[in-house]
Design an enzyme around this catalytic site. Structure first.
Site, PDB file in Angstrom:
ATOM      1  N   ASP A 174     -77.783 173.254 -23.832  1.00 56.65           N
ATOM      2  CA  ASP A 174     -77.894 172.317 -24.484  1.00 56.65           C
ATOM      3  C   ASP A 174     -78.507 171.263 -24.360  1.00 56.65           C
ATOM      4  O   ASP A 174     -77.779 170.019 -23.892  1.00 56.65           O
ATOM      5  CB  ASP A 174     -77.737 172.701 -25.824  1.00 56.65           C
ATOM      6  CG  ASP A 174     -79.128 171.884 -27.011  1.00 56.65           C
ATOM      7  OD1 ASP A 174     -79.910 170.645 -26.691  1.00 56.65           O
ATOM      8  OD2 ASP A 174     -78.651 171.554 -28.436  1.00 56.65           O
ATOM      9  N   PHE A 211     -74.690 170.020 -32.087  1.00 60.68           N
ATOM     10  CA  PHE A 211     -75.569 169.613 -32.851  1.00 60.68           C
ATOM     11  C   PHE A 211     -76.701 170.164 -32.003  1.00 60.68           C
ATOM     12  O   PHE A 211     -76.764 169.953 -30.880  1.00 60.68           O
ATOM     13  CB  PHE A 211     -75.654 168.083 -33.261  1.00 60.68           C
ATOM     14  CG  PHE A 211     -77.043 167.710 -34.039  1.00 60.68           C
ATOM     15  CD1 PHE A 211     -76.975 168.012 -35.563  1.00 60.68           C
ATOM     16  CD2 PHE A 211     -77.998 167.297 -32.772  1.00 60.68           C
ATOM     17  CE1 PHE A 211     -78.178 167.355 -36.023  1.00 60.68           C
ATOM     18  CE2 PHE A 211     -79.695 167.329 -33.784  1.00 60.68           C
ATOM     19  CZ  PHE A 211     -79.346 167.274 -35.232  1.00 60.68           C
ATOM     20  N   LYS A 256     -87.082 166.132 -25.890  1.00 60.00           N
ATOM     21  CA  LYS A 256     -86.657 164.361 -26.337  1.00 60.00           C
ATOM     22  C   LYS A 256     -87.712 163.814 -25.354  1.00 60.00           C
ATOM     23  O   LYS A 256     -88.413 163.626 -25.008  1.00 60.00           O
ATOM     24  CB  LYS A 256     -85.388 164.233 -26.795  1.00 60.00           C
ATOM     25  CG  LYS A 256     -84.532 164.614 -27.588  1.00 60.00           C
ATOM     26  CD  LYS A 256     -83.352 163.579 -28.182  1.00 60.00           C
ATOM     27  CE  LYS A 256     -82.439 164.915 -29.924  1.00 60.00           C
ATOM     28  NZ  LYS A 256     -83.601 164.447 -30.801  1.00 60.00           N
TER      29      LYS A 256
END
Length: 395
Positions: free
Chosen positions: A221, A136, A250
């Site tokens: 990531d 993801f 984030k």
């Protein structure tokens, strides 16, 4: 369908109006422990006073210039983030600030392709990137092109070519997928959305070796796994591996606004010259003020140590629930856990609904799995309270 809001989410039936630290309250004044922390965007909890103060101070001065002009926090933010990341990436690193995590992933993909053509000598329009099944990395059209989640992918074609999907955790499959067209391997250190799936201990070192042997880039990531979540500043440090590029997001925005960045080799990011890539809001003054404060919080190592200490307690208690037969299995590291329940007992959504009634917020994924990612600032007593309520919800 009612109302004006597009139905692309199915949230739990709670409307949050206030938050501080690990606690939130709904419109009726009911208090809940937040065990999701905005998918790690709230690593420092709701309204951390240092981060709120940095945002307030900057709001009184300047919020946006666009990258047509510079501002007084752009270079300090880049320098501070580069210094924080320097031990964890191949460097000395360069920083390219963006906004969302998906935008930063797209930036890394573009940089890797351009580096592949201009430096590695890959034939034009032939560049490939190796990725993992179960990944993801965001929801843009390019990113969902290499997703293996049918819900995320179905109905959004035609898909972007240039990606090779191999099983997560299989370093031999990564090595076999690399050829003369390969410019990069793009992986999450730990697959968060998939249910906090941990790779074998030898996986990341073996992938690093495969990339070195083939002279291709390793891109990590770290949007969910980075910035203290795993008990280290970056998850790749768990295996002593330094990627060429690292994608951050984030928690870099402190739970206040979207802030992301690609950090890594200057010779790679340096191929993105003026006019080849950009962002109106990337590296804006407000983002840099908050991002700089986030980096300063992490520079002391206090939050990473807290994630290690509380994380050890979290996983000990989850093992107790497994031994008691209340959960099928759990896994994770630091303050991050994936919990599988017996699908014949309940779904992950049903467990989250039970937890909601117990005053705990969590999120399900992939059937009978839920994820826990409490804020790193959570008190141990509150963590125990949440786990006590989890036990009640499982009975």
């Amino acid at each position: 369908m009612t109302g004006s809001l597009a139905p692309n989410y199915a949230p739990l039936p709670v409307t949050i109006v206030w938050g501080e630290g690990a606690w939130v309250r709904d419109a009726d004044g009911v208090a809940y422990l937040d065990m999701l922390a905005g998918y790690s965007a709230l690593n420092f909890g709701h309204r951390h006073p240092v981060l709120v103060a940095a945002a307030h101070a900057q709001l009184d001065r300047l919020t946006l210039t666009s990258r047509a002009f510079s501002h007084d926090l752009l270079e300090p933010f880049a320098d501070a983030l580069a210094a924080l990341a320097a031990p964890a990436v191949v460097g000395p690193p360069m920083v390219l600030p963006m906004n969302t995590g998906a935008e930063a992933v797209e930036t890394a993909v573009k940089a890797a392709r351009k580096w592949g053509y201009e430096v590695r000598g890959v034939a034009p329009e032939r560049a490939t990137i190796v990725v993992a099944a179960g990944n993801f990395h965001g929801r843009t059209t390019t990113i969902v092109s290499f997703s293996t989640d049918d819900d995320a992918r179905r109905g959004f074609g035609p898909y972007t070519p240039g990606f090779r999907i191999v099983p997560f955790g299989d370093a031999d499959a990564v090595r076999a997928a690399i050829d003369e067209t390969t410019v990069a391997v793009l992986l999450e250190p730990i697959q968060g959305e998939q249910g906090v799936v941990m790779p074998p201990d030898d996986y990341w070192p073996a992938v690093r070796a495969a990339c070195d042997d083939a002279r291709v880039l390793l891109i990590a990531d770290e949007v969910q796994s980075g910035l203290g979540r795993t008990g280290t500043t970056f998850a790749c440090e768990l295996w002593g591996v330094r990627p060429d590029l690292m994608v951050l997001g984030k928690a870099l925005g402190g739970g206040i606004l979207p802030v992301s960045a690609v950090v890594g080799r200057a010779d790679v990011l340096g191929v993105l010259t003026p006019g080849t890539h950009g962002s109106t809001f990337g590296g804006n003054p407000l983002a840099c003020a908050v991002g700089l404060a986030v980096v300063e919080l992490l520079a002391t190592g206090e939050h990473q140590a807290r994630a290690r200490e509380l994380g050890a307690h979290l996983h000990t208690r989850l093992r107790t629930l497994t031994e008691a037969g209340l959960i099928a299995r759990s896994r994770g590291v630091g303050l991050w856990a994936g919990i599988d329940v017996d699908p014949e007992r309940m779904t992950g959504r049903e467990l989250c609904e039970r937890l909601l009634k117990q005053g705990v917020l969590a999120k399900d994924t992939h059937g009978s799995t839920i994820r826990l990612a409490p804020p790193l600032v959570m008190e141990r007593a509150d963590l125990d309270l949440a786990l006590d309520r989890l036990a009640v919800a499982l009975v």
